[in-house]
Design a protein around this motif. Structure first.
Motif, PDB file in Angstrom:
ATOM      1  N   SER A 172       0.830  -1.212   0.000  1.00  0.00           N
ATOM      2  CA  SER A 172       0.000   0.000   0.000  1.00  0.00           C
ATOM      3  C   SER A 172       0.862   1.258   0.000  1.00  0.00           C
ATOM      4  CB  SER A 172      -1.005   0.003   1.162  1.00  0.00           C
ATOM      5  OG  SER A 172      -0.411  -0.393   2.346  1.00  0.00           O
ATOM      6  N   MET A 176       0.402   4.120  -2.657  1.00  0.00           N
ATOM      7  CA  MET A 176       0.263   5.502  -2.197  1.00  0.00           C
ATOM      8  C   MET A 176       1.255   6.410  -2.939  1.00  0.00           C
ATOM      9  SD  MET A 176      -0.142   6.087   1.841  1.00  0.00           S
ATOM     10  CE  MET A 176       1.516   6.471   2.333  1.00  0.00           C
ATOM     11  N   ALA A 179       0.377   7.181  -6.423  1.00  0.00           N
ATOM     12  CA  ALA A 179      -0.698   8.176  -6.589  1.00  0.00           C
ATOM     13  C   ALA A 179      -0.163   9.604  -6.588  1.00  0.00           C
ATOM     14  CB  ALA A 179      -1.736   8.010  -5.481  1.00  0.00           C
ATOM     15  N   ARG A 190      -2.099  15.261  -7.009  1.00  0.00           N
ATOM     16  CA  ARG A 190      -2.375  14.683  -5.683  1.00  0.00           C
ATOM     17  C   ARG A 190      -1.063  14.456  -4.924  1.00  0.00           C
ATOM     18  NH1 ARG A 190      -6.053   9.659  -7.556  1.00  0.00           N
ATOM     19  NH2 ARG A 190      -4.077   9.086  -8.495  1.00  0.00           N
ATOM     20  N   TYR A 191      -1.127  14.560  -3.644  1.00  0.00           N
ATOM     21  CA  TYR A 191       0.007  14.258  -2.753  1.00  0.00           C
ATOM     22  C   TYR A 191       1.302  14.960  -3.167  1.00  0.00           C
ATOM     23  CZ  TYR A 191      -2.652  10.390  -0.634  1.00  0.00           C
ATOM     24  OH  TYR A 191      -3.582   9.632   0.037  1.00  0.00           O
TER      25      TYR A 191
ATOM     26  N   PRO B  53      -6.770   7.316  -3.498  1.00  0.00           N
ATOM     27  CA  PRO B  53      -5.546   7.509  -2.693  1.00  0.00           C
ATOM     28  C   PRO B  53      -5.820   7.566  -1.198  1.00  0.00           C
ATOM     29  CG  PRO B  53      -6.012   9.462  -4.008  1.00  0.00           C
ATOM     30  CD  PRO B  53      -6.964   8.422  -4.442  1.00  0.00           C
ATOM     31  N   VAL B  56      -6.270   4.004   0.067  1.00  0.00           N
ATOM     32  CA  VAL B  56      -4.948   3.347   0.128  1.00  0.00           C
ATOM     33  C   VAL B  56      -4.181   3.820   1.370  1.00  0.00           C
ATOM     34  CG1 VAL B  56      -2.717   3.139  -1.026  1.00  0.00           C
ATOM     35  CG2 VAL B  56      -4.789   2.935  -2.355  1.00  0.00           C
ATOM     36  N   ALA B  57      -4.236   5.146   1.626  1.00  0.00           N
ATOM     37  CA  ALA B  57      -3.536   5.685   2.800  1.00  0.00           C
ATOM     38  C   ALA B  57      -4.124   5.113   4.088  1.00  0.00           C
ATOM     39  CB  ALA B  57      -3.619   7.210   2.795  1.00  0.00           C
ATOM     40  N   ILE B  59      -5.589   2.137   4.406  1.00  0.00           N
ATOM     41  CA  ILE B  59      -5.127   0.733   4.501  1.00  0.00           C
ATOM     42  C   ILE B  59      -3.684   0.700   5.025  1.00  0.00           C
ATOM     43  CG2 ILE B  59      -4.560  -1.367   3.175  1.00  0.00           C
ATOM     44  CD1 ILE B  59      -6.875  -0.591   1.258  1.00  0.00           C
TER      45      ILE B  59
END
Lengths: 500, 169
Positions: A172, A176, A179, A190-191, B53, B56-57, B59
Motif C-alpha cells: 500500500s 500511495m 498516486a 495529488r500528494y 488515494p 490506500v492511505a 489501509i
C-alpha cells in the motif's frame, strides 16, 4: 500459432536482435557471477539504455540479462563457495567440494549443461502454456484487471515478507507513492505537498534503482568487508561427454519440471526451486550419502531447476500481468516503459513482442553456453578478484548515469537519493521492498481499472462478485493468503533440513 | 532487584527499533491522509480523484498500526522476530560517510558535470572503503582516474549517452 512461431524465428535471424541478446546475456553473467551483484540490479541499470531501442530489441536485451544472471550465479558458487545469486545456494553444496577435489572445470561444465537444459525445457513450457492462458485472459474486463492487481500484490506481499501485515503495508505504500502526481483520469494533482517537482509523479525507475541498487551497495558494506579473492589454481578440463550428461537424464528432467512449476507460481522463485530440486535429487538418488561430497547430481539438480524457473516466471507475467518475483516485476516495468501492458491485452495487441521474448530466451540460452566455454570462465578467474571497495562505487557511478538518462532530470537524481536511503532503512528493518515496487508499478493500472469499472457499473460493486472470472480471482486471493502460511512453514522446514 | 531488571528490559524491548520504524511509517501515512484533504475532486465521477488515494492511505495506516500492536503483543509474550545485529561503529561510519558522499555527488553533478563529480566521488569513496593509508589514497586516485576514463570512453564516445557536461568534459 505456427505463423507466430515463424515470426519468432524471424527475430533470431536479425543480427541486431542476436547481438543485443548476447550482450544482455554477457552482462547478466557478469552481474550474476559477482557475489552481491544480481541480475535484478543489472536489469534496472540497463533499462534506461534500452529506452531508445525498438521494444523487441530492448526487451531481448533485458531477457538476456535475466538468463545470464541466473546462470552466472553458479560460477562463484562452485569456485568460491559463495552463491553469486540466492538462486544458486544449493549449487555450493556439491559444486565447491567438487572444485576442491580439483574438478572445478567439470563441475562448471555440469552446471552449464544443466542450466541450458533447464532453460530450454522451460522455454518449451512457456511456448505451450502462455498462449492458452493468454486466450483465457482475453475475456477479462476492468473488474478482473483490478482484481488481478490485488491478487498479484497479495501474493507478493504474503510470500516475500516475513509478516503479511508488513507485506500489505509495503504494497500500500507503493500504491500511495504511485498516486503522487497527476490523477490518471482527471489530471488533478495529488500528494504533491505543494512541491512543483512532484507534479509529474515519482519516477518508477529512479525509485527502483534507489531501492534495489544503491541500497544494496550500502547493505554490502554493512554485511561484510571481505574481498572475494579466488585462489586460482590449475583448472582441470571442462570437457564432459554426451554420455556422461545422459547418465543424469532423470535428474535433469525432474529438476527442470520442479523449476518450471515453481516458476509459474507467483511469489516462489529460483531460490526455492534450487533447494527443492537438490532435495528431491537426493531423495531419489541411489547414493544419497554422497550428496554434499562433490557429485555431478548435486550440481545438475539445482542448476537445471533455477534456470527452468526463468521460462515459468514469464507465464503469469506475460499472460496475467502478475510478476512472480522481483526480476519479472522489473521486466514488467520494462514492458510498461516501452508502452506495452503485460496481461491479456499483450496477446491480442502485441503478440509479436511475446514471440520476440520467446526468441530472446532461446538465443540467450544458447549464447550463455557459448560465452561460458569461449572465454568467460577465464575472465571470471580474473573478475572475481576485483575487490568490493572498488566495485561498489563504480556501480553507484553507473546507477547515477542510468537514472539521469531516463529523462535528463536532476529531480530524478534526488528521487534516487531519497529512495536509496529508504531502501537501506527498509533492508535493515526487514521491511519488504518487492511489494512496494509492485505497488508502484501496478498503482496507476489498478486505479484506472477500478474507477472505469465503477463508472461502467454506475457505482455498483456487484460485478466484482457476480462475474465468474472476478469471483474466481477473489477466491484465488483468499486461497493464496491461506496458502502462504502453510507454504512458509514448509519452506522453513525444508531449509532447516537441508542446512542441517 | 532481578524482577525490576527484567521488567525494565521488557519495557525497553517493546520500543524496539522496528517499533519506532513502524511509528515513523505511521506518521508518514497520517501525513498523506491529511494531505489528501487538499486533493480536488476532478470532474464528476463515481469515484473521484480523492477517494482511491485516501483509501490506500487508510489501509497503509491500519496495517502499520496493526503491525505495531503485533510487535507489542509478541514482545510482551517474550517472543518476537529476530532483529538484525546492530552495525559496528566502523561500518556505520563507512555507510554514513558513503551516503554523504553520494548526496554530495548528486548535488555537485549539475555544477561540476557527470565525469568530474564522478571522478571525485570515486576517489573519495574508494579511499574511504579501503585501508586508512596514504598509499591506498594514491591508489584510489589512480583507480578513479582509470575508471572515469574508461567510463568516458564507453558513455561519451562508444554509446554516445548524454550525461551532464561540466568543467572539462
Amino acid at each position: 500459432m505456427l505463423e507466430n512461431l515463424l515470426s519468432g524465428l524471424h527475430f533470431i535471424a536479425q543480427p541486431d536482435f542476436v547481438i543485443l541478446t548476447s550482450l544482455g546475456t554477457l552482462l547478466g553473467l557478469i552481474f550474476g557471477a559477482i557475489p552481491g551483484l544480481t541480475s535484478t540490479l543489472a536489469i534496472v541499470l540497463i533499462m534506461p539504455v534500452t529506452f531508445g531501442m525498438d521494444p523487441t530489441l530492448g526487451l531481448a536485451m533485458l531477457t538476456g540479462i535475466y538468463i545470464g544472471g541466473v546462470s552466472g550465479g553458479q560460477i562463484s558458487a562452485i569456485l568460491l563457495n559463495m552463491p553469486g545469486t540466492p538462486a544458486s545456494i544449493a549449487t555450493c553444496f556439491d559444486g565447491y567440494p567438487m572444485a576442491k577435489k580439483g574438478l572445478a572445470g567439470k563441475a562448471l561444465s555440469y552446471g552449464i549443461v544443466a542450466s541450458f537444459v533447464g532453460g530450454m525445457l522451460s522455454l518449451l513450457a512457456l511456448v505451450i502454456i502462455a498462449p492458452v492462458l493468454g486466450r483465457i485472459s482475453l475475456k477479462f474486463q476492468t473488474y478482473e484487471y483490478f482484481l488481478l492487481g490485488v491478487f498479484g500484490l497479495t501474493i507478493i506481499s504474503s510470500l516475500t515478507s516475513k509478516s503479511l501485515l508488513q507485506g500489505i503495508a509495503s504494497a500500500s505504500l507503493g500504491l500511495m507513492l504511485a498516486a503522487v502526481g497527476a490523477d490518471p483520469l482527471s489530471g488533478v494533482t495529488r500528494y504533491t505537498f505543494g512541491i512543483a517537482a512532484l507534479d509529474g509523479g515519482i519516477g518508477m525507475l529512479p525509485a527502483m534503482i534507489g531501492l534495489f541498487v544503491i541500497s544494496e551497495i550500502f547493505a554490502q558494506i554493512g554485511e561484510t568487508d571481505s574481498e572475494y579473492v579466488f585462489e586460482s589454481g590449475a583448472m582441470d578440463s571442462m570437457k564432459i561427454s554426451f554420455k556422461e550428461v545422459l547418465a543424469h537424464w532423470k535428474n535433469l528432467l525432474r529438476s527442470s519440471l520442479i523449476g518450471i512449476v515453481i516458476g509459474i507460481l507467483p511469489g516462489a522463485g529460483g531460490t526455492i526451486a534450487n533447494l527443492l530440486a537438490y532435495d528431491q535429487a537426493k531423495k531419489y538418488s541411489k547414493h544419497p550419502e554422497k550428496f554434499g561430497t562433490g557429485i555431478p547430481d548435486g550440481i545438475i539438480a539445482p542448476e537445471s531447476a533455477n534456470n527452468a524457473v526463468t521460462g515459468g516466471a514469464f507465464v503469469p507475467m506475460l499472460t496475467l500481468g502478475i510478476p512472480g518475483n522481483s526480476v519479472t516485476a522489473i521486466l514488467m516495468a520494462g514492458l510498461l516503459l516501452h508502452g506495452l501492458t503485460p496481461g491479456p491485452g499483450l496477446f491480442r495487441d502485441n503478440i509479436g513482442v511475446v514471440y520476440s521474448i520467446f526468441a530472446s530466451l532461446f538465443v540467450s540460452n544458447i549464447v550463455m553456453v557459448i560465452l561460458f566455454y569461449a572465454f568467460l570462465i577465464r575472465f571470471f578467474k580474473w573478475a572475481l578478484r576485483v575487490p568490493k571497495k572498488i566495485l561498489l562505487p563504480v556501480v553507484v557511478l553507473m546507477a547515477v548515469a542510468g537514472t539521469y538518462n531516463i529523462r535528463y532530470s536532476f529531480n530524478d537524481l534526488w528521487v534516487l537519493a531519497i529512495f536509496s536511503g529508504m531502501g537501506f532503512v527498509f533492508r535493515r528493518t526487514g521491511f519488504p521492498i518487492s511489494p512496494m515496487i509492485l505497488g508502484l508499478i501496478l498503482g496507476p493500472i489498478m486505479e484506472s481499472a477500478l474507477r472505469t469499472g465503477m463508472m461502467r457499473s454506475g457505482g455498483s460493486i456487484m460485478p466484482f462478485f457476480t462475474r465468474p472470472w472476478s469471483l474466481g480471482l477473489i477466491a484465488l486471493t483468499v486461497i493464496s493468503i491461506c496458502f502462504s502460511g502453510v507454504y512458509k512453514r514448509f519452506e522453513e522446514r525444508k531449509k532447516k533440513a537441508l542446512i542441517s | 532487584m532481578k524482577a525490576n531488571q527484567s521488567a525494565s528490559v521488557k519495557k525497553q524491548s517493546v520500543f524496539s527499533p522496528l517499533f519506532i520504524f513502524d511509528g515513523v511509517l505511521l506518521l508518514f501515512g497520517i501525513l498523506f491522509l491529511l494531505e489528501s484533504r487538499h486533493i480536488k475532486r476532478g470532474f464528476q465521477q463515481v469515484l473521484d480523484a480523492r477517494i482511491y488515494p485516501r483509501v490506500v492511505a487508510v489501509i497503509f495506516c491500519i496495517t502499520v498500526a496493526a503491525h505495531m500492536v503485533k510487535i507489542v503483543l509478541e514482545r510482551r509474550a517474550g517472543g518476537g522476530s529476530k532483529e538484525k545485529t546492530p552495525l559496528s561503529a566502523g561500518v556505520a561510519f563507512k555507510i554514513g560517510a558513503l551516503f554523504a558522499l553520494f548526496i554530495a555527488y548528486v548535488f555537485s553533478i549539475q555544477w561540476l558535470g557527470y565525469f568530474e563529480a564522478g571522478f571525485l566521488f570515486l576517489w573519495f569513496s574508494i579511499a574511504l572503503l579501503g585501508e586508512n593509508s596514504w598509499r591506498w589514497r594514491v591508489h584510489a586516485l589512480i583507480i578513479a582516474f582509470v575508471v572515469i576514463s574508461v567510463t568516458y570512453f564507453i558513455f561519451g564516445v562508444l554509446l554516445n549517452i548524454y550525461v551532464p557536461s561540466g568543467l572539462f568534459l
